[in-house]
Design a protein around this motif. Structure first.
Motif, PDB file in Angstrom:
ATOM      1  N   VAL A 182     -23.477 -12.058  -9.455  1.00 28.21           N
ATOM      2  CA  VAL A 182     -24.179 -10.870  -8.958  1.00 28.21           C
ATOM      3  C   VAL A 182     -24.477 -11.042  -7.469  1.00 28.21           C
ATOM      4  CG1 VAL A 182     -26.148  -9.321  -9.272  1.00 28.21           C
ATOM      5  CG2 VAL A 182     -25.279 -10.649 -11.223  1.00 28.21           C
ATOM      6  N   PRO A 183     -23.784 -10.326  -6.573  1.00 29.54           N
ATOM      7  CA  PRO A 183     -24.131 -10.349  -5.146  1.00 29.54           C
ATOM      8  C   PRO A 183     -25.353  -9.467  -4.917  1.00 29.54           C
ATOM      9  CG  PRO A 183     -22.287  -8.871  -5.502  1.00 29.54           C
ATOM     10  CD  PRO A 183     -22.618  -9.470  -6.853  1.00 29.54           C
ATOM     11  N   ILE A 184     -26.289  -9.950  -4.088  1.00 27.42           N
ATOM     12  CA  ILE A 184     -27.572  -9.250  -3.945  1.00 27.42           C
ATOM     13  C   ILE A 184     -27.873  -9.010  -2.474  1.00 27.42           C
ATOM     14  CG2 ILE A 184     -30.069  -9.480  -4.278  1.00 27.42           C
ATOM     15  CD1 ILE A 184     -29.411 -11.095  -6.822  1.00 27.42           C
ATOM     16  N   TYR A 185     -28.097  -7.720  -2.138  1.00 25.76           N
ATOM     17  CA  TYR A 185     -28.504  -7.369  -0.782  1.00 25.76           C
ATOM     18  C   TYR A 185     -29.293  -6.070  -0.815  1.00 25.76           C
ATOM     19  CZ  TYR A 185     -28.465  -6.390   4.206  1.00 25.76           C
ATOM     20  OH  TYR A 185     -28.857  -6.125   5.491  1.00 25.76           O
ATOM     21  N   ASN A 186     -30.563  -6.149  -0.459  1.00 29.83           N
ATOM     22  CA  ASN A 186     -31.419  -4.966  -0.282  1.00 29.83           C
ATOM     23  C   ASN A 186     -31.468  -4.093  -1.539  1.00 29.83           C
ATOM     24  OD1 ASN A 186     -33.200  -3.729   1.484  1.00 29.83           O
ATOM     25  ND2 ASN A 186     -31.681  -2.309   2.277  1.00 29.83           N
ATOM     26  N   VAL A 187     -31.695  -4.716  -2.697  1.00 25.21           N
ATOM     27  CA  VAL A 187     -31.648  -3.980  -3.971  1.00 25.21           C
ATOM     28  C   VAL A 187     -32.890  -4.223  -4.832  1.00 25.21           C
ATOM     29  CG1 VAL A 187     -29.149  -3.773  -4.183  1.00 25.21           C
ATOM     30  CG2 VAL A 187     -30.274  -5.885  -4.906  1.00 25.21           C
ATOM     31  N   GLU A 188     -34.010  -4.515  -4.225  1.00 30.69           N
ATOM     32  CA  GLU A 188     -35.187  -4.825  -5.026  1.00 30.69           C
ATOM     33  C   GLU A 188     -35.564  -3.671  -5.968  1.00 30.69           C
ATOM     34  OE1 GLU A 188     -39.148  -4.318  -2.842  1.00 30.69           O
ATOM     35  OE2 GLU A 188     -37.842  -4.993  -1.228  1.00 30.69           O
ATOM     36  N   LYS A 189     -35.212  -2.449  -5.607  1.00 28.43           N
ATOM     37  CA  LYS A 189     -35.518  -1.281  -6.433  1.00 28.43           C
ATOM     38  C   LYS A 189     -34.778  -1.328  -7.764  1.00 28.43           C
ATOM     39  CE  LYS A 189     -35.154   3.786  -6.369  1.00 28.43           C
ATOM     40  NZ  LYS A 189     -34.752   4.966  -5.561  1.00 28.43           N
ATOM     41  N   TYR A 190     -33.586  -1.903  -7.784  1.00 25.15           N
ATOM     42  CA  TYR A 190     -32.734  -1.876  -8.972  1.00 25.15           C
ATOM     43  C   TYR A 190     -32.572  -3.231  -9.650  1.00 25.15           C
ATOM     44  CZ  TYR A 190     -31.251   2.298  -6.387  1.00 25.15           C
ATOM     45  OH  TYR A 190     -31.231   3.462  -5.681  1.00 25.15           O
ATOM     46  N   LEU A 191     -32.981  -4.294  -9.001  1.00 21.00           N
ATOM     47  CA  LEU A 191     -32.586  -5.634  -9.426  1.00 21.00           C
ATOM     48  C   LEU A 191     -33.138  -6.019 -10.794  1.00 21.00           C
ATOM     49  CD1 LEU A 191     -31.020  -8.138  -8.756  1.00 21.00           C
ATOM     50  CD2 LEU A 191     -32.968  -8.986  -7.424  1.00 21.00           C
ATOM     51  N   ARG A 192     -34.380  -5.682 -11.084  1.00 16.31           N
ATOM     52  CA  ARG A 192     -34.951  -6.066 -12.380  1.00 16.31           C
ATOM     53  C   ARG A 192     -34.193  -5.414 -13.541  1.00 16.31           C
ATOM     54  NH1 ARG A 192     -39.760  -8.745 -11.865  1.00 16.31           N
ATOM     55  NH2 ARG A 192     -40.790  -8.582  -9.830  1.00 16.31           N
ATOM     56  N   ARG A 193     -33.817  -4.150 -13.381  1.00 19.38           N
ATOM     57  CA  ARG A 193     -33.056  -3.474 -14.436  1.00 19.38           C
ATOM     58  C   ARG A 193     -31.724  -4.179 -14.657  1.00 19.38           C
ATOM     59  NH1 ARG A 193     -31.159   2.644 -13.482  1.00 19.38           N
ATOM     60  NH2 ARG A 193     -30.007   1.559 -11.840  1.00 19.38           N
ATOM     61  N   VAL A 249     -20.893  -8.303 -11.674  1.00 20.42           N
ATOM     62  CA  VAL A 249     -21.825  -7.189 -11.888  1.00 20.42           C
ATOM     63  C   VAL A 249     -22.541  -6.924 -10.569  1.00 20.42           C
ATOM     64  CG1 VAL A 249     -23.862  -6.358 -13.128  1.00 20.42           C
ATOM     65  CG2 VAL A 249     -22.159  -7.758 -14.335  1.00 20.42           C
ATOM     66  N   ASP A 250     -22.469  -5.697 -10.091  1.00 18.03           N
ATOM     67  CA  ASP A 250     -23.197  -5.358  -8.867  1.00 18.03           C
ATOM     68  C   ASP A 250     -24.684  -5.225  -9.175  1.00 18.03           C
ATOM     69  OD1 ASP A 250     -20.897  -5.423  -7.405  1.00 18.03           O
ATOM     70  OD2 ASP A 250     -20.649  -3.247  -7.300  1.00 18.03           O
ATOM     71  N   SER A 251     -25.507  -5.515  -8.184  1.00 17.50           N
ATOM     72  CA  SER A 251     -26.951  -5.631  -8.424  1.00 17.50           C
ATOM     73  C   SER A 251     -27.649  -4.297  -8.609  1.00 17.50           C
ATOM     74  CB  SER A 251     -27.598  -6.401  -7.275  1.00 17.50           C
ATOM     75  OG  SER A 251     -27.165  -5.897  -6.028  1.00 17.50           O
ATOM     76  N   ASP A 252     -26.975  -3.183  -8.364  1.00 17.42           N
ATOM     77  CA  ASP A 252     -27.567  -1.880  -8.681  1.00 17.42           C
ATOM     78  C   ASP A 252     -26.947  -1.290  -9.947  1.00 17.42           C
ATOM     79  OD1 ASP A 252     -25.093  -1.449  -7.567  1.00 17.42           O
ATOM     80  OD2 ASP A 252     -25.714   0.223  -6.294  1.00 17.42           O
ATOM     81  N   ASP A 253     -26.238  -2.126 -10.702  1.00 17.22           N
ATOM     82  CA  ASP A 253     -25.666  -1.732 -11.991  1.00 17.22           C
ATOM     83  C   ASP A 253     -26.463  -2.328 -13.131  1.00 17.22           C
ATOM     84  OD1 ASP A 253     -23.677  -0.509 -10.552  1.00 17.22           O
ATOM     85  OD2 ASP A 253     -22.152  -2.028 -10.952  1.00 17.22           O
ATOM     86  N   ILE A 302     -37.877 -11.742  -6.599  1.00 16.23           N
ATOM     87  CA  ILE A 302     -37.476 -11.385  -7.958  1.00 16.23           C
ATOM     88  C   ILE A 302     -36.519 -12.426  -8.522  1.00 16.23           C
ATOM     89  CG2 ILE A 302     -36.316  -9.633  -9.356  1.00 16.23           C
ATOM     90  CD1 ILE A 302     -37.243  -7.557  -7.286  1.00 16.23           C
ATOM     91  N   MET A 303     -35.575 -12.868  -7.698  1.00 24.89           N
ATOM     92  CA  MET A 303     -34.625 -13.887  -8.133  1.00 24.89           C
ATOM     93  C   MET A 303     -35.335 -15.165  -8.574  1.00 24.89           C
ATOM     94  SD  MET A 303     -31.770 -13.418  -5.123  1.00 24.89           S
ATOM     95  CE  MET A 303     -30.959 -14.979  -5.516  1.00 24.89           C
ATOM     96  N   LYS A 304     -36.271 -15.609  -7.781  1.00 27.95           N
ATOM     97  CA  LYS A 304     -36.993 -16.843  -8.093  1.00 27.95           C
ATOM     98  C   LYS A 304     -37.796 -16.713  -9.378  1.00 27.95           C
ATOM     99  CE  LYS A 304     -37.256 -18.278  -3.247  1.00 27.95           C
ATOM    100  NZ  LYS A 304     -38.127 -18.403  -2.049  1.00 27.95           N
ATOM    101  N   GLN A 305     -38.366 -15.540  -9.596  1.00 25.68           N
ATOM    102  CA  GLN A 305     -39.123 -15.325 -10.825  1.00 25.68           C
ATOM    103  C   GLN A 305     -38.221 -15.441 -12.052  1.00 25.68           C
ATOM    104  OE1 GLN A 305     -41.097 -11.495 -11.130  1.00 25.68           O
ATOM    105  NE2 GLN A 305     -41.096 -11.650 -13.369  1.00 25.68           N
ATOM    106  N   TYR A 306     -37.056 -14.805 -11.997  1.00 24.23           N
ATOM    107  CA  TYR A 306     -36.146 -14.860 -13.139  1.00 24.23           C
ATOM    108  C   TYR A 306     -35.571 -16.261 -13.330  1.00 24.23           C
ATOM    109  CZ  TYR A 306     -36.120  -9.903 -14.297  1.00 24.23           C
ATOM    110  OH  TYR A 306     -36.472  -8.640 -14.732  1.00 24.23           O
ATOM    111  N   GLU A 307     -35.329 -16.957 -12.245  1.00 19.34           N
ATOM    112  CA  GLU A 307     -34.829 -18.328 -12.363  1.00 19.34           C
ATOM    113  C   GLU A 307     -35.862 -19.217 -13.046  1.00 19.34           C
ATOM    114  OE1 GLU A 307     -32.417 -21.421  -9.512  1.00 19.34           O
ATOM    115  OE2 GLU A 307     -34.184 -20.423  -8.664  1.00 19.34           O
ATOM    116  N   GLN A 308     -37.134 -19.017 -12.750  1.00 20.73           N
ATOM    117  CA  GLN A 308     -38.201 -19.779 -13.399  1.00 20.73           C
ATOM    118  C   GLN A 308     -38.342 -19.398 -14.868  1.00 20.73           C
ATOM    119  OE1 GLN A 308     -41.672 -19.018 -11.005  1.00 20.73           O
ATOM    120  NE2 GLN A 308     -41.001 -20.334  -9.328  1.00 20.73           N
ATOM    121  N   ASP A 309     -38.195 -18.117 -15.161  1.00 19.37           N
ATOM    122  CA  ASP A 309     -38.359 -17.646 -16.534  1.00 19.37           C
ATOM    123  C   ASP A 309     -37.170 -18.007 -17.423  1.00 19.37           C
ATOM    124  OD1 ASP A 309     -40.794 -16.555 -15.894  1.00 19.37           O
ATOM    125  OD2 ASP A 309     -40.060 -14.494 -15.706  1.00 19.37           O
TER     126      ASP A 309
END
Length: 219
Positions: free
Chosen positions: A23-34, A105-109, A63-70
């Motif tokens: 998953v490449p991630i850039y400026n997608v905090e709005k969609y990343l959790r979904r 998977v794109d990060s807004d998908d 957000i990435m760090k939170q999911y990596e910890q979880d």
């Protein structure tokens, strides 16, 4: 799923992943959790999720760090100091991938929870190098299902099919599962630091594959 992955981490039960999700991630905090919620809850367990932060200026890294910890043992995070755009970020993820298959998977998908399992099973049962699925374009105002490949061009590749797939296969790397050796053996890497990087390389996926297949569903 979180309990399973933590249990595996603690008891040393982790297995080598069959599929690496990049998953490449850039400026997608709005969609990343979904996006990430749809990945960490996949029905297939033999996976790894590689998140590549492409020097994103927002709070995606938090957000990435939170999911990596979880989800220890499931999520692997890579942080780039320089923005190399989606192509470069995918290349970094591919370099770190341990699975025999790759899923981009794109990060807004977001994807259905059985997405990886269904495509992986189809690839394994048919011996296909790539298995495609349809995908849904959702603009918020309109939803439209789009095909990723013409089903009649699937199966074992011959000279005619290779030529047709080179000309007619979709230009995106998503909505499919790809045997990693096809990418590495043929040096099918993305151009870096440019837009529309996938248009130059993705048709070659279908050209170099020995066998293609198709799952006639939208995930």
């Amino acid at each position: 799923m979180k309990e399973f992955w933590n249990l595996g981490k603690l008891k040393g039960l982790e297995k080598m992943p069959e599929v690496s999700i990049i998953v490449p991630i850039y400026n997608v905090e709005k969609y990343l959790r979904r996006c990430l919620d749809s990945l960490v809850n996949q029905t297939m367990r033999e996976i790894e999720i590689i998140l590549v932060n492409d020097a994103s200026p927002d709070f995606s890294d938090v957000i990435m760090k939170q999911y990596e910890q979880d989800y220890p043992g499931l999520i692997k995070c890579i942080y780039l100091e320089e923005n190399v755009r989606q192509g470069g970020a995918r290349n970094k993820g591919l370099n770190a991938a341990l699975g025999s298959y790759i899923v981009f998977v794109d990060s807004d998908d977001w994807v259905d929870l059985d997405y990886v399992e269904k495509l992986y099973q189809k690839a394994e049962s048919t011996g296909s190098d790539i298995v495609y699925a349809d995908f849904l374009m959702d603009t918020g105002e309109k939803k439209e299902t789009r095909p990723n490949i013409f089903p009649q061009l699937c199966g074992l590749q011959d000279k005619r099919k290779r030529k047709m797939n080179l000309l007619m296969t979709g230009t995106g790397p998503c909505a499919c599962i790809i045997r990693k050796d096809v990418l590495l053996d043929n040096r099918l890497l993305f151009a870096e630091k440019m837009v529309y990087e996938d248009m130059a390389i993705c048709p070659l996926y279908a050209y170099y594959a020995k066998r293609l297949d198709y799952v006639g569903q939208t995930y």
